[in-house]
Scaffold this motif. Structure first.
Motif, PDB file in Angstrom:
ATOM      1  N   GLY A 600       0.943  -1.722  -0.008  1.00  0.00           N
ATOM      2  CA  GLY A 600      -0.218   0.038  -0.618  1.00  0.00           C
ATOM      3  C   GLY A 600       0.725   1.487  -0.313  1.00  0.00           C
ATOM      4  O   GLY A 600       2.604   1.134  -0.195  1.00  0.00           O
ATOM      5  N   LEU A 601       0.054   2.335   0.090  1.00  0.00           N
ATOM      6  CA  LEU A 601       1.163   3.974   0.244  1.00  0.00           C
ATOM      7  C   LEU A 601       1.172   3.925   1.909  1.00  0.00           C
ATOM      8  O   LEU A 601       1.534   4.804   1.667  1.00  0.00           O
ATOM      9  N   ASP A 602       0.903   3.280   2.906  1.00  0.00           N
ATOM     10  CA  ASP A 602       1.097   4.178   3.937  1.00  0.00           C
ATOM     11  C   ASP A 602       2.266   4.035   4.237  1.00  0.00           C
ATOM     12  O   ASP A 602       3.044   3.064   4.262  1.00  0.00           O
ATOM     13  N   VAL A 603       3.340   5.164   5.509  1.00  0.00           N
ATOM     14  CA  VAL A 603       4.207   5.318   5.348  1.00  0.00           C
ATOM     15  C   VAL A 603       5.353   4.141   6.423  1.00  0.00           C
ATOM     16  O   VAL A 603       5.484   3.511   6.605  1.00  0.00           O
ATOM     17  N   GLN A 604       4.025   4.552   7.869  1.00  0.00           N
ATOM     18  CA  GLN A 604       4.063   4.039   8.746  1.00  0.00           C
ATOM     19  C   GLN A 604       2.583   3.119   9.665  1.00  0.00           C
ATOM     20  O   GLN A 604       1.919   3.899   9.346  1.00  0.00           O
ATOM     21  N   LYS A 605       2.986   2.737  10.433  1.00  0.00           N
ATOM     22  CA  LYS A 605       1.977   3.050  11.755  1.00  0.00           C
ATOM     23  C   LYS A 605       2.310   4.765  13.037  1.00  0.00           C
ATOM     24  O   LYS A 605       2.695   4.243  13.681  1.00  0.00           O
ATOM     25  N   THR A 606       1.686   5.198  12.762  1.00  0.00           N
ATOM     26  CA  THR A 606       1.438   6.829  13.289  1.00  0.00           C
ATOM     27  C   THR A 606       1.021   6.563  14.229  1.00  0.00           C
ATOM     28  O   THR A 606      -0.233   6.444  14.574  1.00  0.00           O
ATOM     29  N   PRO A 607       2.458   7.113  14.987  1.00  0.00           N
ATOM     30  CA  PRO A 607       2.220   7.326  17.062  1.00  0.00           C
ATOM     31  C   PRO A 607       1.091   8.463  17.264  1.00  0.00           C
ATOM     32  O   PRO A 607       0.429   9.527  16.120  1.00  0.00           O
ATOM     33  N   GLY A 608      -0.278   8.534  17.833  1.00  0.00           N
ATOM     34  CA  GLY A 608      -1.134  10.175  17.950  1.00  0.00           C
ATOM     35  C   GLY A 608      -0.590  10.730  19.282  1.00  0.00           C
ATOM     36  O   GLY A 608       0.795  10.937  19.299  1.00  0.00           O
ATOM     37  N   TYR A 609      -1.030  11.913  18.839  1.00  0.00           N
ATOM     38  CA  TYR A 609      -0.971  13.133  19.153  1.00  0.00           C
ATOM     39  C   TYR A 609      -1.656  13.954  20.019  1.00  0.00           C
ATOM     40  O   TYR A 609      -2.652  13.384  20.093  1.00  0.00           O
ATOM     41  N   GLY A 610      -1.266  15.188  20.832  1.00  0.00           N
ATOM     42  CA  GLY A 610      -2.159  15.805  21.148  1.00  0.00           C
ATOM     43  C   GLY A 610      -1.425  16.872  21.345  1.00  0.00           C
ATOM     44  O   GLY A 610      -0.317  17.365  21.665  1.00  0.00           O
ATOM     45  N   VAL A 611      -2.705  18.394  20.282  1.00  0.00           N
ATOM     46  CA  VAL A 611      -2.113  19.636  20.584  1.00  0.00           C
ATOM     47  C   VAL A 611      -2.891  20.481  20.518  1.00  0.00           C
ATOM     48  O   VAL A 611      -4.032  20.288  20.969  1.00  0.00           O
ATOM     49  N   MET A 612      -1.725  21.500  21.633  1.00  0.00           N
ATOM     50  CA  MET A 612      -2.872  22.705  22.332  1.00  0.00           C
ATOM     51  C   MET A 612      -2.817  24.114  21.356  1.00  0.00           C
ATOM     52  O   MET A 612      -1.657  24.317  21.519  1.00  0.00           O
TER      53      MET A 612
END
Length: 669
Positions: A600-612
């Motif tokens: 497929g086209l995905d680069v990686q299993k992407t980590p979650g995030y939280g941005v304020m």
């Protein structure tokens, strides 16, 4: 994991209890008043209502909408994604005109050419809920809209200056209108530029850009009930850098022309006639040597994408039903070649004089059964033809001459002969008011999307289109529940989309290719507003979706993880303070190129995030408004999962900007 996330999404949606913003409802109501059968779903807001911060383009603006994400390759050219669908699965119109990217790898999606401050209103229609904006649109429809100006002020305007610290970006916008009973003249202008930004780890990201635009719009009343409008607009992009691409773009220019005639009937069953025509021309250049250190292999790729089209719509009311009848047409011509800058030899033909024509007939209707029930329905018929005029032109592949036709045959055993399709689409929805607070709506639709020029005709050594792709058939069911008691509003939606002949982009060894598979997408969305006091309000939102390749029992690529937003706003008469937390879960359901079972086209299993994010507004007086804020307050390093690898297969998932302070000063008169 999928079941766990599903029930987490359901639980969070029910517990949160929130809604559509008040201005959303008002905007949708006004739109329905003007065009009774246009089943507008949400929004209808000004760009500043969606996001007051200075933004790079229309794609970045749309990421402010719940259920909408975007793919980043640099500081500009954010490619919008609605409910896991992007590119040709979205209908995006700029003031009624279609644009198709000048870059096959989407350096310039249509929203790149949308200078957001020059539009009066943005409308997002998620899913397939209308048939009047062209064929396809399975993921949704986005309308960047301008309206006939108010004549209460004969001369009016708005000017703004904005600055963003991370990238040292600056922008100037000017919008002037002179209006009278006879008509109006409107002039819009924009100039913006940015340097490379830094991500949350302090790394410099190649993302600089320059942009300027100018437009002249005018309208005249031909009679008490007839109006004629025309416009010409130029948008020029220069020196645009891309960390997530093997090339940069020295320039990308768009010229757009539009003509609109509107006639309101004085009496009888016929209400309004609308005739619209447009022409958009994009010239784009990308290379790997003029804006970055030149290597041994210097390549450039000049491309063009020209689109002509128009539509005729007739609004009517009879049999206690509001109707829209119409016809439209669209033709897109694309050309593009990869050229060796050292010896002038062709290294691939991106679009071999690709021509796609579409003719459509449609009708849409809305009928109120009683005080608590109403129904809407639409039907659409499209005739599509596609051909490649340069499919027998030769280029060099590994030192050997070949042609696009030979590449199609080698990869798929497919002929380059012209293709014709007849597509039937439609929808039906039922709205039922349960009581004074609750309303239930259900919608069932079928939409059909034809393969685009890249999917059909791309011809390189490592990327080959398939001329004989079948069109996608999307069958969607959506259920939504709305609550409104004045102080609290929320909307909960769930949807399921079964797709026949989904056009899957994947790798066959080192070659990007396309094939039809059966697929499914489904999800849940929740958003709202909870009024804590006269001045304080809470706005939560949540979106979850899943995409599966049913033929191979694999996840689809580029599917957004579970995401949530929580905004707290405090507003007094002249000022507003707001804090917003934007979060996303880790995305483990991926289709990786490195996985031989998926390709497929995905680069990686992407980590979650939280941005304020923080921002405030202060109205200095009736004419001046100061807005300022800080995005990514805690300078987090984060990446959107949809940020993809480049066309050369380089495993680069572009990081989003780190902490950035910004301000915007706006003056109206």
């Amino acid at each position: 994991m999928k079941k766990k996330e599903f029930w987490l999404a359901v639980t969070a949606a029910i517990v949160s209890q929130t809604v559509v913003a008040e201005s959303d409802v008002a905007g949708a109501a006004e739109a329905v008043k003007l065009y009774p059968a246009e089943a507008l779903q949400v929004l209808g807001q000004s760009p500043a209502q969606l996001n007051p911060a200075p933004l790079s383009d229309g794609g970045e603006l749309l990421r402010s909408v719940n259920g909408v994400s975007g793919s980043r390759m640099g500081g500009r050219g954010i490619d919008p994604i609605i409910r896991g669908q992007s590119q040709g699965r979205l209908n995006i119109l700029l003031d009624g005109a279609y644009l198709h990217s000048g870059c096959p790898n989407r350096m310039d999606p249509p929203t790149t050419y949308a200078v957001t401050d020059s539009y009066d209103q943005i409308t997002v229609i998620k899913g397939s809920r209308t048939v009047i904006y062209g064929g396809g649109g399975s993921g949704g429809t986005v309308l960047f809209q301008r309206g006939w100006p108010d004549i209460e002020q004969t001369v009016s305007g708005e000017a703004s200056y904005s600055y963003r610290s991370n990238s040292d970006s600056e922008a100037l916008n000017l919008d002037l209108t002179a209006a009278s009973e006879l008509g109006y003249l409107r002039v819009i202008g924009h100039r913006g530029e940015a340097e490379n930004y830094q991500d949350g780890a302090g790394n410099e990201v190649r993302s600089a850009w320059e942009s300027q635009s100018a437009g002249l719009l005018g309208g005249i009343r031909l009679g008490d009930n007839t109006r004629l409008e025309g416009s010409f607009e130029q948008v020029e992009e220069e020196n645009v850098l891309f960390a997530g691409a093997g090339m940069d773009s020295p320039f990308s220019d768009n010229d757009s022309m539009r003509l609109k005639l509107t006639h309101d009937f004085a009496a009888g069953n016929l209400q309004r006639l609308r005739v619209e025509a447009y022409r958009t021309e994009i010239n784009h250049l990308m290379d790997n040597f003029s804006l970055r250190p030149a290597g041994m292999m210097q390549m450039k790729a000049p491309t063009s994408s020209d689109t002509s089209g128009g539509r005729v719509l007739l609004d009517a009311y009879f049999a206690d039903t509001a109707w829209v009848f119409g016809a439209d047409l669209q033709q897109n011509d694309r050309n593009g070649t990869v050229i060796n800058n050292i010896n002038g030899m062709k290294g691939g033909i991106l679009w071999p004089e690709a021509e796609i024509r579409q003719y459509g007939l449609f009708t849409e209707a809305e009928h109120r059964l009683d005080n608590t029930n109403s129904i809407k329905a639409g039907l659409r018929l499209d005739r599509v033809s596609a051909e490649a005029g340069r499919s027998r032109e030769s280029f060099m592949l590994m030192g050997t001459p070949t042609t696009p036709a030979a590449r199609y045959q080698a990869i798929y055993g497919a002929s380059d002969q012209p293709q014709d399709e007849t597509n039937v689409a439609g929808f039906a929805s039922w709205s039922h008011r349960l009581n004074s607070h609750y309303q239930l709506e259900t919608s069932l639709s079928r939409s059909v999307r034809s393969a685009d020029a890249t999917e059909r005709f791309m011809a390189k050594g490592d990327w080959v289109g398939n001329p004989q792709l079948a069109p996608e058939k999307h069958h969607q069911l959506e259920l939504s529940l709305d609550f409104d008691n004045g102080d609290h509003r929320w909307q909960l939606s769930s949807w399921y989309n079964r797709v026949s002949d989904y056009i899957l982009r994947e790798y066959r060894g080192n070659v990007q290719s396309y094939r039809n598979v059966d697929a499914e997408l489904y999800g849940i969305e929740f958003e709202g507003r909870y009024r804590l006091s006269d001045s304080l309000s809470l706005r939560p939102a949540l979106a979850w979706l899943q995409g599966n390749n049913r033929d191979d029992n694999q996840s689809l690529s580029q599917i957004s993880p579970l995401s949530a937003r929580l905004a707290l706003e405090y507003q007094q008469s002249d000022w507003l303070l707001a804090a917003e937390l934007v979060t996303a879960a880790r995305q483990n359901d991926v289709c990786l190129r490195s996985d031989s079972a998926c390709n497929g086209l995905d680069v990686q299993k992407t980590p979650g995030y939280g941005v304020m994010n923080l921002h405030g507004e202060y109205r200095i007086n009736d004419s001046l408004m100061l807005t300022a804020g800080v995005d990514n307050l805690f300078d987090k390093l984060w990446r959107s999962h949809e940020n993809r690898e480049d066309v050369s297969g380089n495993q680069v998932q572009v990081a989003e900007p780190g902490r950035s302070a910004w301000l915007k000063l706006s003056a109206t008169f």
